[in-house]
Motif scaffolding. Structure first.
Motif, mmCIF file in Angstrom:
data_model
loop_
_atom_site.group_PDB
_atom_site.id
_atom_site.type_symbol
_atom_site.label_atom_id
_atom_site.label_comp_id
_atom_site.label_asym_id
_atom_site.label_seq_id
_atom_site.Cartn_x
_atom_site.Cartn_y
_atom_site.Cartn_z
ATOM 1 N N VAL A 183 0.837 -1.208 0.000
ATOM 2 C CA VAL A 183 0.000 0.000 0.000
ATOM 3 C C VAL A 183 0.866 1.250 0.000
ATOM 4 N N LEU A 184 1.901 1.253 0.819
ATOM 5 C CA LEU A 184 2.785 2.423 0.873
ATOM 6 C C LEU A 184 3.525 2.618 -0.449
ATOM 7 N N ALA A 185 3.903 1.532 -1.101
ATOM 8 C CA ALA A 185 4.580 1.645 -2.396
ATOM 9 C C ALA A 185 3.641 2.242 -3.444
ATOM 10 N N VAL A 186 2.385 1.798 -3.458
ATOM 11 C CA VAL A 186 1.397 2.356 -4.402
ATOM 12 C C VAL A 186 1.159 3.832 -4.106
ATOM 13 N N THR A 187 1.093 4.177 -2.820
ATOM 14 C CA THR A 187 0.906 5.576 -2.445
ATOM 15 C C THR A 187 2.069 6.433 -2.939
ATOM 16 N N ALA A 188 3.280 5.934 -2.769
ATOM 17 C CA ALA A 188 4.456 6.669 -3.244
ATOM 18 C C ALA A 188 4.419 6.840 -4.758
ATOM 19 N N LEU A 189 3.970 5.802 -5.467
ATOM 20 C CA LEU A 189 3.855 5.888 -6.923
ATOM 21 C C LEU A 189 2.906 7.009 -7.328
ATOM 22 N N PHE A 190 1.768 7.099 -6.654
ATOM 23 C CA PHE A 190 0.788 8.118 -7.020
ATOM 24 C C PHE A 190 1.235 9.522 -6.607
ATOM 25 N N VAL A 191 2.042 9.620 -5.571
ATOM 26 C CA VAL A 191 2.611 10.919 -5.223
ATOM 27 C C VAL A 191 3.504 11.406 -6.358
ATOM 28 N N VAL A 192 4.287 10.512 -6.930
ATOM 29 C CA VAL A 192 5.139 10.878 -8.068
ATOM 30 C C VAL A 192 4.292 11.221 -9.285
ATOM 31 N N LEU A 193 3.285 10.396 -9.555
ATOM 32 C CA LEU A 193 2.440 10.624 -10.725
ATOM 33 C C LEU A 193 1.619 11.906 -10.619
ATOM 34 N N ALA A 194 1.436 12.419 -9.404
ATOM 35 C CA ALA A 194 0.635 13.628 -9.220
ATOM 36 C C ALA A 194 1.258 14.843 -9.901
ATOM 37 N N TYR A 195 2.535 14.787 -10.173
ATOM 38 C CA TYR A 195 3.219 15.941 -10.789
ATOM 39 C C TYR A 195 2.544 16.364 -12.083
ATOM 40 N N TRP A 196 2.197 15.402 -12.934
ATOM 41 C CA TRP A 196 1.675 15.731 -14.258
ATOM 42 C C TRP A 196 0.268 16.330 -14.213
ATOM 43 N N PRO A 197 -0.696 15.751 -13.500
ATOM 44 C CA PRO A 197 -2.005 16.407 -13.455
ATOM 45 C C PRO A 197 -1.986 17.737 -12.727
ATOM 46 N N VAL A 198 -1.145 17.874 -11.692
ATOM 47 C CA VAL A 198 -1.060 19.161 -10.992
ATOM 48 C C VAL A 198 -0.495 20.223 -11.929
ATOM 49 N N ARG A 199 0.555 19.879 -12.638
ATOM 50 C CA ARG A 199 1.117 20.832 -13.599
ATOM 51 C C ARG A 199 0.088 21.210 -14.657
ATOM 52 N N ASN A 200 -0.715 20.246 -15.084
ATOM 53 C CA ASN A 200 -1.730 20.525 -16.093
ATOM 54 C C ASN A 200 -2.802 21.466 -15.546
ATOM 55 N N MET A 201 -3.263 21.221 -14.314
ATOM 56 C CA MET A 201 -4.304 22.071 -13.740
ATOM 57 C C MET A 201 -3.810 23.492 -13.485
ATOM 58 N N LEU A 202 -2.544 23.639 -13.080
ATOM 59 C CA LEU A 202 -2.005 24.955 -12.781
ATOM 60 C C LEU A 202 -1.563 25.703 -14.028
ATOM 61 N N GLY A 203 -1.287 24.977 -15.103
ATOM 62 C CA GLY A 203 -0.809 25.612 -16.322
ATOM 63 C C GLY A 203 -1.914 26.301 -17.102
ATOM 64 N N ARG A 204 -1.522 27.234 -17.936
ATOM 65 C CA ARG A 204 -2.498 27.983 -18.722
ATOM 66 C C ARG A 204 -3.094 27.145 -19.848
ATOM 67 N N GLY A 205 -2.357 26.188 -20.331
ATOM 68 C CA GLY A 205 -2.843 25.359 -21.434
ATOM 69 C C GLY A 205 -3.469 24.067 -20.957
#
Length: 466
Positions: A284-306
């Motif tokens: 469970v902790l390994a999966v959680t760590a994976l999703f913390v890393v993967l969060a970079y891309w959707p967060v960047r997309n939501m904060l970006g102008r495009g």
């Protein structure tokens, strides 16, 4: 190690999430079995066999790279149906059986989505895969649910709602001036039985709807991570909004999935269960760590102008970005497909199962089922380029009376002999007013706008489209 990882007050939430995801998987596999022959089969509009010949496994991971016959596709679909039904009773199984069963469901459905091409490009496909992947690590009911996975389900709901709210504000002025729902109920992809009634609600109420939508999508998602009972209240707000959307239109299983994710934030009196074993807690902790890393891309997309909607940033469809209706069409057009034996007619209309056709027909209730051809025809009416990979093949199939494709339609006007010619016209549709409805009994009124595809026979289609 397991005690601090457990969330016994979310045992009921875990139960709801698990069983609703299993139900959604069942609907998804049932849709596949009912439609794959006409869309993806050997004689379909975009055969899987041709796709896997030109797209390598690393770009589209799928079991169908091994074999892609109709029998193989049907076998995978039926395996998914059986596994979905078994998943409803997986709470009774050992942990290892749970992991195998839910992983099988995810592998089977991701195999379909990755070769589904244009027919599986909808955001709720990736949403089901991401939610289904997280359910693998929720574990059965005889163990306490792991809190990090519940947080990840709430994070997934946050991306669905907040991403949709942002894209609306950025994408179309009608969301900012509160006029979006003056048009949306009439121009949405697949109106439902009550859509006409929603369209004719008073203008001020439409503005209230938009304001409520903004509150649900831009404020409530942050409250999902607040202490209880605030998080539960925020989740209930999301559920009520989704039920409103289910009444007003057909959005496949998007609303069902969103309600499912909201359940993950609702607490109840704790139910004592043993903590998960240590090895599972590490997983469970390994999966959680994976999703913390993967969060970079959707967060960047939501904060970006495009900002973009419904994008998978990896082949596994994990850590996706979501959103819907960044722009609203003000006028509804529909593609009307007709056939004839002679250029002078009579021309007879092909009727689709869900999309508007006959003005007298009430829009049917389709969701949570998903009519993929009907949805794509809505996109073609907006921009014909959406049909470039399959529309010529569709017209050719009508001229040849291919049963696999005809099965996707509600009515074939040529049951004995196929037509010699087909054409496609563009019609302007609008809901009838109350007076028009009383006078004619129709739900729609339509006027021909233009010719989309001129009358063509088999040779014409071959010469024009190859």
């Amino acid at each position: 190690m397991g005690h601090w990882l457990s969330a016994p007050e979310y045992q009921a939430a875990r139960f709801a999430v698990v069983h609703l995801i299993a139900l959604t998987y069942l609907i998804g596999f049932a849709c596949f079995l009912r439609q794959f022959r006409g869309l993806l089969g050997e004689r379909g509009l975009t055969p899987v066999a041709r796709f896997v010949e030109r797209v390598p496994f690393r770009r589209a991971p799928s079991l169908f790279h091994l074999r892609s016959s109709d029998r193989w596709l049907a076998g995978a679909g039926w395996a998914g149906v059986v596994a979905s039904l078994l998943a409803q009773f997986a709470d009774l199984a050992p942990l290892w059986t749970w992991l195998v069963l839910w992983t099988l469901l995810w592998v089977l459905y991701s195999s379909i989505v990755n070769v589904g091409q244009v027919w599986y490009g909808f955001g709720w496909e990736s949403l089901l895969l991401e939610a289904g992947f997280l359910v693998i690590f929720l574990g059965p009911a005889h163990l306490a649910p792991p809190a990090p996975i519940l947080w990840l389900l709430c994070w997934l709901l946050f991306r669905v709602e907040f991403g949709a709210g942002l894209i609306k504000l950025r994408g179309d002025s009608c969301w900012r001036d509160l006029t979006a729902l003056h048009y949306h109920h009439e121009t949405q992809p697949m109106p439902g039985p009550l859509s006409r009634a929603f369209h004719h609600l008073p203008g001020p109420l439409h503005r209230v709807e938009v304001l409520a939508n903004h509150g649900t999508q831009l404020v409530a998602p942050f409250l999902l991570f607040a202490p209880q009972p605030v998080a539960s209240v925020a989740a209930v707000i999301v559920v009520v909004t989704q039920l409103w959307l289910m009444l007003s239109g057909n959005f496949a299983w998007l609303n069902l999935l969103t309600i499912t994710l909201a359940c993950a934030a609702i607490s109840a009196p704790p139910v004592a269960r043993p903590d998960p074993p240590g090895w599972f807690a590490v997983l469970v902790l390994a999966v959680t760590a994976l999703f913390v890393v993967l969060a970079y891309w959707p967060v960047r997309n939501m904060l970006g102008r495009g900002q973009v909607m419904n994008r998978s940033f990896n082949r596994l469809h994990l850590g996706n970005t979501y959103g819907a209706f960044g722009s609203i069409t003000r006028v509804r057009y529909e593609v009307v497909v007709l056939g004839a034996h002679d250029p002078d007619g009579p021309w007879r209309e092909y009727e689709f199962r869900g999309k508007p056709g006959d003005p007298a027909r009430r829009p049917p209730q389709i969701a949570p089922y998903h009519l993929r051809l009907d949805w794509l025809m809505w996109f073609v009416a907006i921009n014909p380029s959406y049909g470039r990979t399959w529309l010529p093949r569709f017209l050719r199939a009508l001229l040849r009376a291919e049963p696999e494709v005809l099965a996707l339609l509600r009515h074939n006007p040529f049951p004995e002999n196929p037509p010699e010619l087909v054409r496609a016209d563009l019609y302007r549709y609008r809901f009838t007013t109350r007076d028009e409805r009383r006078s004619t009994g129709d739900h729609w009124t339509r006027t021909r706008s233009s010719e989309l595809i001129p009358p063509m026979n088999l040779d014409d289609i071959g010469g024009r489209f190859g």
